[in-house]
Design an enzyme around this catalytic site. Structure first.
Site, PDB file in Angstrom:
ATOM      1  CB  SER A   1      -0.893   0.018   1.247  1.00 49.39           C
ATOM      2  OG  SER A   1      -1.831  -1.026   1.196  1.00 49.39           O
TER       3      SER A   1
ATOM      4  N   GLY B   1      -5.713  -3.927  -7.683  1.00 46.37           N
ATOM      5  CA  GLY B   1      -6.886  -3.095  -7.396  1.00 46.37           C
ATOM      6  C   GLY B   1      -6.472  -1.743  -6.850  1.00 46.37           C
TER       7      GLY B   1
ATOM      8  CD  GLN C   1      -8.084  -1.096  -3.281  1.00 50.08           C
ATOM      9  OE1 GLN C   1      -9.057  -1.247  -4.017  1.00 50.08           O
ATOM     10  NE2 GLN C   1      -7.145  -2.008  -3.147  1.00 50.08           N
TER      11      GLN C   1
ATOM     12  CG  ASP D   1      -5.378  -6.863   2.185  1.00 51.14           C
ATOM     13  OD1 ASP D   1      -6.479  -7.003   1.625  1.00 51.14           O
ATOM     14  OD2 ASP D   1      -4.644  -5.884   1.992  1.00 51.14           O
TER      15      ASP D   1
ATOM     16  NE  ARG E   1      -1.888  -9.997   1.108  1.00 50.89           N
ATOM     17  CZ  ARG E   1      -2.036  -8.784   0.579  1.00 50.89           C
ATOM     18  NH1 ARG E   1      -3.199  -8.412   0.113  1.00 50.89           N
ATOM     19  NH2 ARG E   1      -1.019  -7.937   0.550  1.00 50.89           N
TER      20      ARG E   1
HETATM   21  C1  S3P Z   1      -5.670  -1.264   0.117  1.00 56.18           C
HETATM   22  C2  S3P Z   1      -6.928  -1.277   0.643  1.00 56.18           C
HETATM   23  C3  S3P Z   1      -7.702  -2.518   0.832  1.00 56.18           C
HETATM   24  C4  S3P Z   1      -6.816  -3.755   0.750  1.00 56.18           C
HETATM   25  C5  S3P Z   1      -5.869  -3.698  -0.390  1.00 56.18           C
HETATM   26  C6  S3P Z   1      -4.954  -2.495  -0.258  1.00 56.18           C
HETATM   27  C7  S3P Z   1      -4.985   0.021  -0.067  1.00 56.18           C
HETATM   28  O1  S3P Z   1      -8.672  -2.596  -0.203  1.00 56.18           O
HETATM   29  O2  S3P Z   1      -7.607  -4.910   0.648  1.00 56.18           O
HETATM   30  O3  S3P Z   1      -5.078  -4.862  -0.448  1.00 56.18           O
HETATM   31  O4  S3P Z   1      -3.763   0.038  -0.296  1.00 56.18           O
HETATM   32  O5  S3P Z   1      -5.665   1.059   0.041  1.00 56.18           O
HETATM   33  P1  S3P Z   1     -10.139  -1.926  -0.054  1.00 56.18           P
HETATM   34  O6  S3P Z   1     -10.000  -0.475  -0.059  1.00 56.18           O
HETATM   35  O7  S3P Z   1     -10.886  -2.427  -1.273  1.00 56.18           O
HETATM   36  O8  S3P Z   1     -10.690  -2.491   1.220  1.00 56.18           O
END
Ligand code: S3P
Length: 433
Positions: free
Chosen positions: A22, A94, A169, A316, A388
């Site tokens: 992140s 994502g 996110q 996660d 994972r």
């Molecule tokens: C993340 C937020 C999480 C997490 C992803 C990383 C980020 O997702 O699952 O692996 O770096 O902001 P979500 O915002 O969809 O919960």
């Protein structure tokens, strides 16, 4: 690429896990938009974060590295990105796609964001809807999935948005778009989620304002100032040696230099509530983030009902937590975790199928899992291309009575390059075939 893991095995030693995914994504993004050169150590050289670096290179940003974790980014300023020659491929990420969508919504050129098969199935309406409210011009494929086509607009407008789900996110996407918007952009979260974007914006000289669950950023063009810091080890990667040490016999591991941002440490609270012997040593600050060494010892675990408030703080880590739960005495109940259905795979389905394939009694719930502690047997688990899921089930072998095979593990390299060597060094009998 499959993993084959021999049964049992002792886990011991010390290790360092790769840099936080992140934070690595965000570091490149903010550094690219800043004035001047930013340097980071500990950058994750995984496929996801390399895709983010490649996207900014394609938009004219000069990036040197990563070389052994060191990366240098020559910022081009908020308005210095150039139209890329083709679509930006965010791979499996994502985070890469959703955060970049926020930045791209404010550019004076159009861009298309694409991803791999898994990313192309993931929901983007959660960012498209609020970005459109801000005035963005975004098209998506049917079902609001990627590719995303963004066209230039004259100016975004700040909004006051209440997030329908706890998502760092989406929050981050909107704060980044807010850098380009007229007026204030505010986001209210239903529950706390990781706050790396907020901390890092402050480090780049553009602090956000937080009032309880609401976080706001002022638009208006003030530039970001380049900065440099060391990126800590990813607690989401540390989760694997951590659970390995807890369930192996005997097990003991020291995982050095792990980020312990309180919006990420749900796994420590959950595993401690299950009876895990986990100590934080040498706590310190590294840049804008707290860091510690984590000492873990083999423990007799018991099942718990995971409090729903902890879910976003460990979102996660449920694949690893599920394997720990299968080794615990009694039942573990995970609820309020419907977001697991839209990760790199449907993790509720993938965890349930994997545990069942190895002989564990498990029930998939709409928003979670009910897991009965038991005895792992050997068998074959499909990771569904989810890094994972693959890593978590490789640990099941530590308590299995026969070998465990995990299918389709190539995406482990999205977040944890070197996983096999690191775990082998600690004693896991893991082979790649
Ligand atoms: C993340 C937020 C999480 C997490 C992803 C990383 C980020 O997702 O699952 O692996 O770096 O902001 P979500 O915002 O969809 O919960």
């Amino acid at each position: 690429m499959d993993f084959r893991v021999s049964p049992r095995g002792q886990i011991a030693g010390r290790c360092r896990v790769p840099g936080d995914k992140s934070i690595s994504h965000r570091a490149v993004m903010l550094a690219a938009l800043a004035e001047g050169e930013s340097r980071f150590g500990g950058f994750l050289a995984g496929a996801d974060t390399l895709a983010t670096a490649a996207a900014f290179r394609a938009m004219g940003v000069s990036i040197d590295g990563p070389h052994e974790g060191q990366i240098a980014v020559q910022g081009v300023g908020l308005h210095g990105l150039r139209a890329p020659p083709g679509p930006l491929d965010m791979g499996n990420a994502g985070t890469g796609m959703r955060l970049l969508a926020g930045i791209m919504a404010g550019q004076r050129f159009g861009v298309t964001l694409i991803g791999d098969e898994s990313l192309s199935r993931r929901p983007m309406r959660r960012v498209i809807a609020p970005l459109r409210q801000m005035g963005a011009d975004i098209a998506a494929a049917q079902g609001d999935t990627p590719p995303l086509g963004l066209r230039p607009v004259v100016r975004l407008q700040g909004i006051d948005y209440v997030l329908p789900m706890a998502s760092a996110q989406v929050k981050s996407c909107l704060l980044l778009a807010g850098l380009y918007a007229a007026g204030r952009t505010c986001v209210t979260e239903p529950a706390p989620t990781r706050d790396h974007t907020e901390r890092m914006l402050a480090a780049f000289g553009r602090p956000v304002q937080r009032d309880g669950a609401r976080v706001c950023i002022d638009g208006g063009g003030a530039s970001l100032r380049a900065t440099s810091f060391a990126i800590p080890g990813d607690i989401s990667s540390a989760a694997f040696p951590l659970v390995a040490a807890l369930i192996a016999s005997p097990g003991a591991v020291l995982i050095e230099n792990v980020g312990i941002n309180p919006t990420r440490t749900g796994i420590l609270d959950i595993l401690r509530a299950m009876g895990g012997d986990i100590e934080l040593l040498n706590q310190r600050d590294a840049g804008a983030e707290p860091v510690a060494d984590i000492r873990v010892r083999a423990s007799r675990l018991r099942g718990i009902a995971v409090p729903a408030a902890m879910v976003p703080l460990a979102i996660d880590e449920f694949p690893a937590i599920a394997v720990a739960a299968a080794c615990a005495q009694g039942e573990t109940l995970i609820t309020g975790a419907q977001e697991l259905r839209v990760k790199e795979s449907d993790r509720i389905a993938a965890i349930a199928a994997g545990l069942a394939a190895l002989g564990i009694a498990v029930e998939a719930l709409r928003d979670g899992l009910r897991i009965q502690g038991g005895q792992f047997h050997g068998g074959v688990v499909d990771s569904h291309g989810d890094h994972r899921i693959a890593m978590a089930f490789s640990l099941a072998a530590l308590r299995a009575d026969a070998p465990v095979q995990i299918r389709d593990c190539v995406n482990v390299g999205t977040s944890f390059p070197g996983y096999v060597d690191l775990m082998r060094g600690l004693g896991l009998g893991i082979e790649v075939s």
